[in-house]
Design a protein around this motif. Sequence first.
Motif, PDB file in Angstrom:
ATOM      1  N   LYS A   9       0.599 -12.213  -0.847  1.00 53.05           N
ATOM      2  CA  LYS A   9       0.348 -11.474   0.394  1.00 53.05           C
ATOM      3  C   LYS A   9       0.503  -9.958   0.246  1.00 53.05           C
ATOM      4  CE  LYS A   9       1.575 -11.670   5.259  1.00 53.05           C
ATOM      5  NZ  LYS A   9       2.708 -10.799   5.518  1.00 53.05           N
ATOM      6  N   ASN A  10       1.533  -9.538  -0.452  1.00 50.80           N
ATOM      7  CA  ASN A  10       1.774  -8.096  -0.548  1.00 50.80           C
ATOM      8  C   ASN A  10       1.657  -7.548  -1.967  1.00 50.80           C
ATOM      9  OD1 ASN A  10       2.216  -7.348   2.191  1.00 50.80           O
ATOM     10  ND2 ASN A  10       4.096  -8.565   2.104  1.00 50.80           N
ATOM     11  N   ILE A  64       2.448  -3.226  -5.346  1.00 53.87           N
ATOM     12  CA  ILE A  64       3.360  -4.100  -4.605  1.00 53.87           C
ATOM     13  C   ILE A  64       3.736  -3.371  -3.317  1.00 53.87           C
ATOM     14  CG2 ILE A  64       5.532  -5.372  -4.661  1.00 53.87           C
ATOM     15  CD1 ILE A  64       5.461  -5.133  -7.734  1.00 53.87           C
ATOM     16  N   LEU A  65       3.359  -3.971  -2.197  1.00 50.66           N
ATOM     17  CA  LEU A  65       3.590  -3.339  -0.891  1.00 50.66           C
ATOM     18  C   LEU A  65       4.822  -3.941  -0.244  1.00 50.66           C
ATOM     19  CD1 LEU A  65      -0.136  -3.687   0.050  1.00 50.66           C
ATOM     20  CD2 LEU A  65       1.012  -1.465  -0.076  1.00 50.66           C
ATOM     21  N   ILE A  95       6.971   1.046  -1.896  1.00 54.17           N
ATOM     22  CA  ILE A  95       5.731   0.647  -2.569  1.00 54.17           C
ATOM     23  C   ILE A  95       5.806   1.015  -4.043  1.00 54.17           C
ATOM     24  CG2 ILE A  95       3.240   1.064  -2.712  1.00 54.17           C
ATOM     25  CD1 ILE A  95       3.283   1.632   0.282  1.00 54.17           C
ATOM     26  N   ALA A  96       5.470   0.039  -4.889  1.00 56.96           N
ATOM     27  CA  ALA A  96       5.448   0.302  -6.335  1.00 56.96           C
ATOM     28  C   ALA A  96       4.056   0.028  -6.883  1.00 56.96           C
ATOM     29  CB  ALA A  96       6.468  -0.579  -7.050  1.00 56.96           C
ATOM     30  N   PRO A 125       2.936   5.922  -2.236  1.00 57.67           N
ATOM     31  CA  PRO A 125       3.746   5.064  -3.113  1.00 57.67           C
ATOM     32  C   PRO A 125       5.101   5.709  -3.422  1.00 57.67           C
ATOM     33  CG  PRO A 125       2.067   6.200  -4.380  1.00 57.67           C
ATOM     34  CD  PRO A 125       1.835   6.577  -2.942  1.00 57.67           C
ATOM     35  N   ASP A 126       6.105   4.858  -3.583  1.00 56.86           N
ATOM     36  CA  ASP A 126       7.441   5.358  -3.936  1.00 56.86           C
ATOM     37  C   ASP A 126       7.649   5.370  -5.443  1.00 56.86           C
ATOM     38  OD1 ASP A 126       8.877   5.468  -1.176  1.00 56.86           O
ATOM     39  OD2 ASP A 126       7.748   3.593  -1.200  1.00 56.86           O
ATOM     40  N   TYR A 127       7.077   4.376  -6.124  1.00 56.78           N
ATOM     41  CA  TYR A 127       7.340   4.247  -7.563  1.00 56.78           C
ATOM     42  C   TYR A 127       6.048   3.993  -8.345  1.00 56.78           C
ATOM     43  CZ  TYR A 127      12.055   3.296  -5.819  1.00 56.78           C
ATOM     44  OH  TYR A 127      13.264   3.380  -5.176  1.00 56.78           O
TER      45      TYR A 127
END
Length: 386
Positions: free
Chosen positions: A5-6, A37-38, A42-43, A69-71
Amino acid sequence: MEITKNVQYVGVDDKKIDLFEGMYSVPNGMSYNSYVILGEKIAVMDTVDANFKNEWLKKIEKVLDGRTPDYLIVQHMEPDHSANILAFVNAYPNVTLVSSQKSFLMMKNYFGTDFANNRLVVGDGDTLSLGERELIFISAPMVHWPEVIVTYDKKDKILFSADGFGKFGALDVQDEWACEARRYYIGIVGKYGVQVQNLLKKLSAYEIQTICPLHGPILKENLGYYLNLYSIWSSYGVETDGVMIAYTSVYGNTKKAVDFLESELKKNGCEKVVVNDLARVDMAEAVEDAFRYGKIVFATTTYNAEIFPFMREFIFNLTERNFQNKTVAFMENGSWAPTATKVMKGLLEKCKNLNYAQTEVKILSALNDESRGQVSKLAKELCELC
Ligand code: FEO
């Protein structure tokens, strides 16, 4: 493409590439996989080849749908996956790069910066929380470079496996996984069986439902099949019973001996015989076969008091990849001073656990009754070992 899903696929297909890593023919192209990857955080998992920067960034932008995105998690620094790190940081300046210590040293070499102000160094067993989702990093040195980490997503039980479980071929190509995955594995990671075994041991502690490699299809079903093949390949085991004959022939006389050996093997009940003309076959296919089958016959001409160059290259490719645990046999040809068997044995000397067939075939220019008898004897001996 949705993995779960994410977790979204944002990789690309390369249909223009002729030689992967500058040496492997890839008629069906290549995929460079990347994932988003949400979660609360977020990566993005790895980048893609330099030629696909814009396509990849656009795909990410679409999946992010206005978020940032964070990463950026960098599992492997080979440029087919890392080329766009700087472009990504330029597009998202607040992102934190997550990778191993060795990767950041490599980044300094590739990009002139080790991103000291926006990085997170992770080692074996370290974790990263994305909110409801936790990632675990597992070091995988030499699968395929020393800096490699793979990543386990506890929530969806996904293994992001870096080069592991990858294959040649674009994602929209339908072909048998094992064929191009084996050629990829033996060619690229074949030397590092011990390291792959170490990684498999570590992975056995995790329940894996999906494997997301950096090349080739996402694996979701029957994972035992893929894991078992990796176990065989990395332990240099026999995947398929049978005989592989690798040969070179200048004027066709060695080839006649090979054809005769093939028919004698079949006559004696050996069902699987594979023949590779080393001057004409894709070398990576021949190398892959040598690791796949249990018995390998090396047949070549004496050449400049040595062996024919294609056979030398073939054996180099085997020894470089830690060829071992096989039964081997030799057929040599020479018109005045045959020395090929001696040279081949010398080249294979450092290989572990090779079982040498007792029968050796010596051809003096062309088959005669004596050498024909030796071929028949060798076929019998190899079949008795079946
Ligand atoms: Fe797909 Fe080792 O890079």
